[in-house]
Structures are given as structure tokens and as C-alpha cells.
Write an enzyme that holds these catalytic residues in place. Structure first.
Site, PDB file in Angstrom:
ATOM      1  N   CYS A 229      35.869  35.507  38.892  1.00 60.22           N
ATOM      2  CA  CYS A 229      36.164  36.811  39.100  1.00 60.22           C
ATOM      3  C   CYS A 229      36.925  37.376  38.179  1.00 60.22           C
ATOM      4  O   CYS A 229      36.707  38.649  37.993  1.00 60.22           O
ATOM      5  CB  CYS A 229      37.027  36.762  40.476  1.00 60.22           C
ATOM      6  SG  CYS A 229      38.525  35.828  40.508  1.00 60.22           S
ATOM      7  N   HIS A 256      42.864  36.167  42.641  1.00 59.93           N
ATOM      8  CA  HIS A 256      41.683  37.135  42.664  1.00 59.93           C
ATOM      9  C   HIS A 256      41.932  38.321  41.892  1.00 59.93           C
ATOM     10  O   HIS A 256      43.121  38.657  41.545  1.00 59.93           O
ATOM     11  CB  HIS A 256      41.348  37.479  44.082  1.00 59.93           C
ATOM     12  CG  HIS A 256      39.882  38.269  44.123  1.00 59.93           C
ATOM     13  ND1 HIS A 256      38.842  37.698  43.533  1.00 59.93           N
ATOM     14  CD2 HIS A 256      39.351  39.352  44.635  1.00 59.93           C
ATOM     15  CE1 HIS A 256      37.948  38.301  43.694  1.00 59.93           C
ATOM     16  NE2 HIS A 256      38.038  39.465  44.431  1.00 59.93           N
ATOM     17  N   ASP A 273      35.328  46.093  44.012  1.00 59.41           N
ATOM     18  CA  ASP A 273      35.190  44.327  43.897  1.00 59.41           C
ATOM     19  C   ASP A 273      33.767  44.140  43.216  1.00 59.41           C
ATOM     20  O   ASP A 273      32.744  43.992  44.025  1.00 59.41           O
ATOM     21  CB  ASP A 273      35.521  43.692  44.909  1.00 59.41           C
ATOM     22  CG  ASP A 273      35.726  42.250  44.909  1.00 59.41           C
ATOM     23  OD1 ASP A 273      34.950  41.697  43.905  1.00 59.41           O
ATOM     24  OD2 ASP A 273      36.531  41.727  45.420  1.00 59.41           O
TER      25      ASP A 273
END
Length: 697
Positions: A229, A256, A273
Site C-alpha cells: 500500500c 495503511h 484508494d
């Protein structure tokens, strides 16, 4: 590339298969077809453990090397032998059930005669408003802000496909699976690009140690295109800024990272995202992943911001977990860092930023008190392998949740570069005729240029460069005679050729490297298509310089609206992006669906179109369809072409269709797909690409 050796057993015979796993499962099944004469759709492949079937989405890198192949037709015959006793009773039961249904229909129609009115006014009243609504949609003209918003979402979905998630990297030596072997010290070449943390992995087969440096230089990540990520968000934020979007990196202290962009369409910051290809769903982590949030900080060039409250509806619980420092001290730290970031800003810019900061905090408060929390359904985490997600407690409560949608907004096609690439191939093909090249010689030249493009694709993003060797006769002929004809194609790639200091011809960047990155896969697919068409061309000459070999005057830069699409990998604009691996997928389109391409402020006469089958699932291929044109933006339609019982024999197969209607100019085109190849096996329709070709002006 990961090469593997499989031993496939069938009918007391063993077949030894050498296979490149990058080619995918379907190609593997076709290879088995060539060995066993069992068609791919009748193959059932069972792993070495004897009880687990290998499916289309299985990882060919990790499955057992010993496989068992079973023919479904043989398996079916065996089952049929066991069930013959019950067959006749089943047929009799079906006939009786059909008779009852027909009788019930007759009774219902008779009953309708007594209770239903002959006056159609009520029916007209119910339908008419929706007709007017559809006509309004046909006149929709998106603004520049709406176009920018649509492109940002398309960028998000494209990035999801182009970047690779790394759980454990494959072995650098043999390509097999690896396991974690601790951490290592960075090499100078790794530290140069921010790779201060280096994970080590040991191969299960050959014991080679593979290094996985966690780079944080976004330009280096454009080159490697892999990571987790942190790498994904870092690189995606760079892309957003490169395309002019005001962007910031979002750091979640519970491990994250994602992106926010300021949406002028919404007038606020929007959550994006890239790992999940999900946008504008800030409650994803708390409600979908079940994360226990504490601090979420937005990091931008003009400051840092605490945006935690945007991502929660349980602020009282979040507060109990915020124990690094007091709220007052946190605000003070963020204010100091923001002040440092804004040094040198003019008073007018500072005033604008401060006003926007206040507006954002007010908007976050309003959102927090909204009533939509209970009705919001969001999935658990999708990126990363299942065990890793479970270990992080981010699996969510429903692994089958999806943000897929069977409706879609108007989207703008960013595909001018596709048309430029197609047009630029014409001078290359024409030069083959001028130089009286044989078909085999022409294919050799195309393959030589393809190798050059592959080298450029694999070279660093910021400094793409390769040189052409002219020490052989073929290399010298290419440089002296053929390279000038590739000039337009190099320009479409934002590349140029120049003479190097050592006398070699070098191909290097001539413009924006982002444009080069977008065009490279289109050129590679275009070259593959040209090589395929050349190889199947019986008489190569001037008369052959037409479709499907030459693809001139492709319509581009229009707006797309479809009856439905699959998020994130099957959006409607994927049918027009010129990339073979992408596709448009309509979740409910097997028995009927449509897609509209609206030309931007110009009338075009359609003379031909091409459809390409997608990468998998042949049962989803369109079989019957109607093509229509409109000269009033979609208010009325005229039939341009009809096709029935069409069949795509292979994956990525292109079919070309000429339009017989002459002189019908349109500014919108509609494909009405009536049914797919097997409506009983699927509810979906999918297409690899749609290309529209206009009459030359």
C-alpha cells in the site's frame, strides 16, 4: 516470466508440459488441447492432492507440478449411466409441469379481460416521464470539471491494473515461491531511491535469497510498478499530480496509506484508494475492514491536516485510542509543520488556504453527523493474500462484498493517443510496399521494432532509452532504409531518434514520459495485431492497405455511456483504451445491453468498426447485435448494421465489419447487444475493445 514444468496425467498417459505462467490458465488449457484433443471447455484439471480442482483464477506459480486431466464429457457419460433409471420420470414430470404452466397462462389472460381496462392512458402516464428522462440524457454535455472528474476515476482504475501487489516476491533465480527470511541492509543502489528497508525472502526450491527493497521514491516506483500500500499510494499520488490534480498522501497510523484529491466537481477532498480501486468511500476502513482507527493525517505540499474524523462514525471510540499526545498538542504540532510548509507563500495564497481549511473542517463535521452510516455496505480488504488480511484483522465480515455496479455515469474517453498510434502505423506499412519487401521480411522488420519498444518499456521511466545495433546487415537495413518510416510512430510515443556519440542510433524520450507510458502498451498490441494480420495476408500489396491491416481515421475523444459496467476492471471506457488486456464487462448484459459513444462536437460517417473478444470466458462473447447512429446526440436512432450468430473462435480475436449504409453522418453511435454466446451459462457480457472508423475527410 516464470517457467514451470508440469506432469499432466490422462488416460494412463503422462504429458510433460513446459509452460510460461505469465500466459495465463486459458492458454495452458489450449496447450493441453493440442496434446490430448480434449477441448478447453471440456477439461477438468485436478491438483496433485487429488481432491482440489484447478480453476481459471488459480495461481499457476504455486499449484502442484503433478496434475490430473479429466474430460467432462467422459465424466458426464459415467454419471449418465448411473442416473438412467430416473431420466424418464424426470421428462414426464417436466411435460406435466409445462402443461400446468400453459393452462395457468390461459386462465390469467381470461381473467385479465374482466379486470383490466381498454384505456391505455394510465400506462402512458407511467411510461412517458421515463422517456423524457432518457431524451434528456441524450443531450447531456459534461463540463470541463466533470470531464476532469471522470478522467481521475479512469486513472484510478488504470493504475489498479498496471501496478502489482507483492505478498512475497518470486525467486529471482528460478521464479518459484519464497518465504520471509528477515531484513537486510540496503545496497547503495537501493538507498539512492529511498529503499532504506529491505525485506529478504528465501526460495523454497533453490534456497536463493531474493531482495525486496521498499522504495519510497515515486519515480523509481513508476519504473518497478510493484509493492504494497505504501508504494501504491506514493506512486498513484505522483500520477495524480502529474495530471494536474491537487493531491495529498493520507497516512493511517494503523498501517495503511492512500490518496486524496481535491474534486472541483464535488467542491471537496475525495478519498481514492489505489490498492482497492475504490473512491469516495471514506468509511471503507472502519465499516468494511473493521479497522480500529486512531490517527489519519493528510500530508500535502502546503501543510499537514488531521482528517481522522472524515473516516469514522465512532469518534468517541477513536478518541480512546489516540494516546500518543493530547489533542491540543497534536493541533500545535500540525500547525507548526504547516507553517513551515507555507513559508514564502503570498498573503493572498495564505488567505485562500486558511479559508479552505476552515471549510474542510466544517464539511467533516457535517459528514460525521450524517445519517447514512447504517445503510452503507462496504467490503473487507481485497488487496493482499487471505492469510495476511486475516492476520491484520482487515478481512471484514463479508469476503464476497463488492463495489461492482450495474449502472455507470457518462465517462470521457482519453484515447487520442490510440488513434495517433493507429494512424502512425500506416507509413510503416506503406514503406514495405515502396521497398518491395516480402511478407516474411516485413514481419521481421515489425518484430525488430517491437523488440526496441519492449526494451523501452522495460527501461527507467524518467530516462527511457535504447540503441539500435547496425552491425548486422538486417540492423543496417533497418536504420538506413526503414527507420524514417517509423518517425510518426515514435512521435506518437513521445520519442525521438538521434545519432549517439558512438555512432549508434539511439531512441530516447522527446516529451512527457507519462504520455510515453500510456502509449507503449497500445503500440505493443498494435504491432502484435499488424504481425498477425501480415502473417495471414495472402497477397500483400497496395490493395491490402485497408482494414483490418490499416486502421486509419479511428474516432476518438468521445463520451461513453453504458447500461452497466463492472468496477473496477470492467468500466465502459476500457472498450476504447486500445489495450488488449482491459475489457468492458456488463454484469447483467447476457440477454441484452447497450453502450453509446458520443462524438465531441463533430459529425462523422461510420464506414467500419472492429470488435475484439476479451481475455477469458467465451460464453460472455456477444453473438447478436445492432449498430445505430444518431445525428441529434441520441434523441433518435437509425440502424447502420446488424449482425447475428457471430462467433469469436479465440481470445483477443478481432472481427472487422463494414457499414453498407452510405452518407449517414452521426454524432453518436449505439451498440445494442441482444445476447451472448451462451445465455444459460452466464448473466454477463464482455468485450475486449470497440474501434469505430470514420470516412476520411
Amino acid at each position: 516470466m516464470v517457467a514451470r514444468k508440469f506432469i499432466v496425467s490422462h488416460n494412463d498417459s503422462d504429458f510433460h508440459v513446459d509452460y510460461d505462467t505469465d500466459d495465463g490458465f486459458e492458454v495452458f488449457k489450449f496447450q493441453l488441447f493440442s496434446l490430448t484433443n480434449i477441448p478447453p471447455d471440456e477439461q477438468k484439471i485436478i491438483g496433485g492432492d487429488g481432491d482440489r480442482a484447478v480453476s481459471d483464477d488459480s495461481d499457476l506459480i504455486t499449484i502442484s507440478e503433478k496434475l490430473l486431466l479429466v474430460s467432462l464429457s467422459e465424466e458426464g457419460e459415467e454419471k449418465l449411466g448411473n442416473s438412467g433409471a430416473t431420466c424418464s420420470s424426470g421428462i414426464a414430470q417436466s411435460d406435466e409441469e409445462l402443461a400446468r404452466m400453459l393452462q395457468a397462462e390461459e386462465e390469467a389472460l381470461m381473467f385479465q379481460q374482466y379486470i383490466a381496462s381498454d384505456n391505455g392512458a394510465e400506462m402512458k402516464r407511467k411510461i412517458r416521464p421515463y422517456v423524457e428522462q432518457v431524451l434528456m440524457e441524450g443531450n447531456f454535455k459534461p463540463s470541463k470539471t466533470e470531464q476532469d472528474h471522470a478522467f481521475l476515476l479512469q486513472l484510478l482504475f488504470w493504475f489498479k491494473q498496471s501496478f502489482r501487489w507483492v505478498n512475497a516476491p518470486p525467486c529471482d533465480s528460478c521464479g518459484n515461491q519464497t518465504i520471509s527470511y528477515g531484513m537486510g541492509s540496503p545496497l547503495p543502489s537501493e538507498a539512492l531511491f529511498g529503499g532504506s528497508r529491505v525485506e529478504l525472502y528465501r526460495c523454497n526450491s533453490c534456497s536463493t535469497i531474493t531482495r525486496f527493497p521498499r522504495y519510497n521514491d515515486p519515480l523509481k516506483l513508476v519504473e518497478t510498478r510493484k509493492g504494497r500500500c505504501g508504494e501504491w499510494a506514493n506512486c498513484f499520488t505522483l500520477y495524480c499530480r502529474a495530471f494536474g490534480y491537487e493531491s495529498r498522501l493520507i497516512l493511517d497510523f494503523t498501517d495503511h496509506v492512500w490518496t486524496e484529491c481535491f474534486s472541483h466537481c464535488f467542491g471537496r477532498w475525495m478519498h481514492l484508494d489505489p490498492c482497492e480501486a475504490i473512491f469516495d468511500n471514506p468509511l471503507l476502513y472502519e465499516k468494511g475492514w473493521n479497522k480500529k482507527l486512531n490517527y489519519i493525517i493528510a500530508i500535502a505540499k502546503d501543510g499537514v491536516y488531521d482528517v481522522t474524523k472524515r473516516y469514522t462514525r465512532k469518534w468517541h471510540e477513536v478518541l480512546s485510542r489516540r494516546n500518543i499526545t493530547t489533542e491540543a498538542e497534536l493541533s500545535a504540532v500540525l500547525a507548526i509543520i504547516t507553517k513551515d510548509c507555507r513559508k514564502g507563500f503570498t498573503s493572498q495564497v495564505l488567505s485562500t488556504l486558511e479559508e479552505r481549511d476552515r471549510n474542510e473542517m466544517e464539511a467533516i463535521e457535517r459528514e460525521y453527523h450524517s445519517k447514512d452510516y447504517a445503510s452503507t455496505l462496504l467490503p473487507g480488504r481485497q488487496s493482499g493474500d487471505k492469510e495476511w488480511r486475516i492476520s491484520r484483522s482487515e478481512f471484514g465480515s463479508d469476503d464476497n462484498s463488492s463495489l461492482s455496479s450495474s449502472s455507470c455515469p457518462v465517462r470521457m474517453c482519453i484515447d487520442e493517443h490510440v488513434t495517433r498510434v493507429y494512424n502512425a502505423l500506416y507509413p510503416v506499412l506503406y514503406s514495405f510496399i515502396l521497398n518491395s519487401l516480402s511478407k516474411s521480411r516485413a514481419v521481421e522488420i515489425l518484430k525488430m521494432f517491437k523488440r526496441i519498444v519492449v526494451e523501452l518499456r522495460d527501461s527507467p521511466f524518467r530516462m527511457r532509452k535504447t540503441s539500435i545495433k547496425s552491425d548486422s546487415s538486417s540492423g543496417k537495413f533497418f536504420v538506413d532504409q526503414m527507420l524514417p518510416s517509423f518517425g510518426e510512430l515514435l512521435e506518437a510515443l513521445s520519442l525521438k531518434s538521434e545519432l549517439g556519440t558512438d555512432g549508434r542510433v539511439e531512441i530516447c524520450l522527446a516529451g512527457d514520459p507519462v504520455k510515453t507510458s500510456l502509449a507503449l502498451p497500445v503500440v505493443l498490441d498494435g504491432l502484435d495485431d499488424a504481425i498477425h494480420n501480415f502473417s495471414n495476408c495472402e497477397n500483400f500489396g497496395k490493395d491490402s492497405l485497408s482494414l483490418p491491416l490499416v486502421k486509419l481515421n479511428r474516432i476518438c475523444s468521445g463520451f461513453v455511456l453504458a447500461s452497466g459496467e463492472e468496477l473496477p476492471f470492467g468500466i465502459a471506457t476500457s472498450a476504447f483504451d486500445g489495450i488488449q488486456k482491459s475489457k468492458w464487462e456488463e454484469p447483467n448484459g447476457a440477454r441484452g445491453c447497450w453502450i453509446i459513444y458520443k462524438v465531441n462536437n463533430k459529425m462523422q460517417e461510420l464506414v467500419a468498426y472492429e470488435l475484439m473478444s476479451a481475455n477469458d470466458a467465451p460464453e460472455r462473447d456477444p453473438m447478436d447485435w445492432v449498430v445505430e447512429g444518431s445525428n441529434d446526440g441520441g434523441s433518435s436512432w437509425r440502424v447502420l448494421d446488424e449482425q447475428f450468430s457471430q462467433r469469436f473462435e479465440t481470445r483477443f480475436q478481432r472481427k472487422t465489419f463494414k457499414i453498407n449504409s452510405v452518407g449517414l453522418s452521426s454524432n453518436a453511435f449505439r451498440f445494442r447487444f441482444l445476447k451472448v454466446r451462451d445465455v444459460e451459462a452466464t448473466s454477463r457480457l464482455q468485450l475486449g475493445s470497440i474501434d469505430l472508423y470514420a470516412r476520411s475527410s
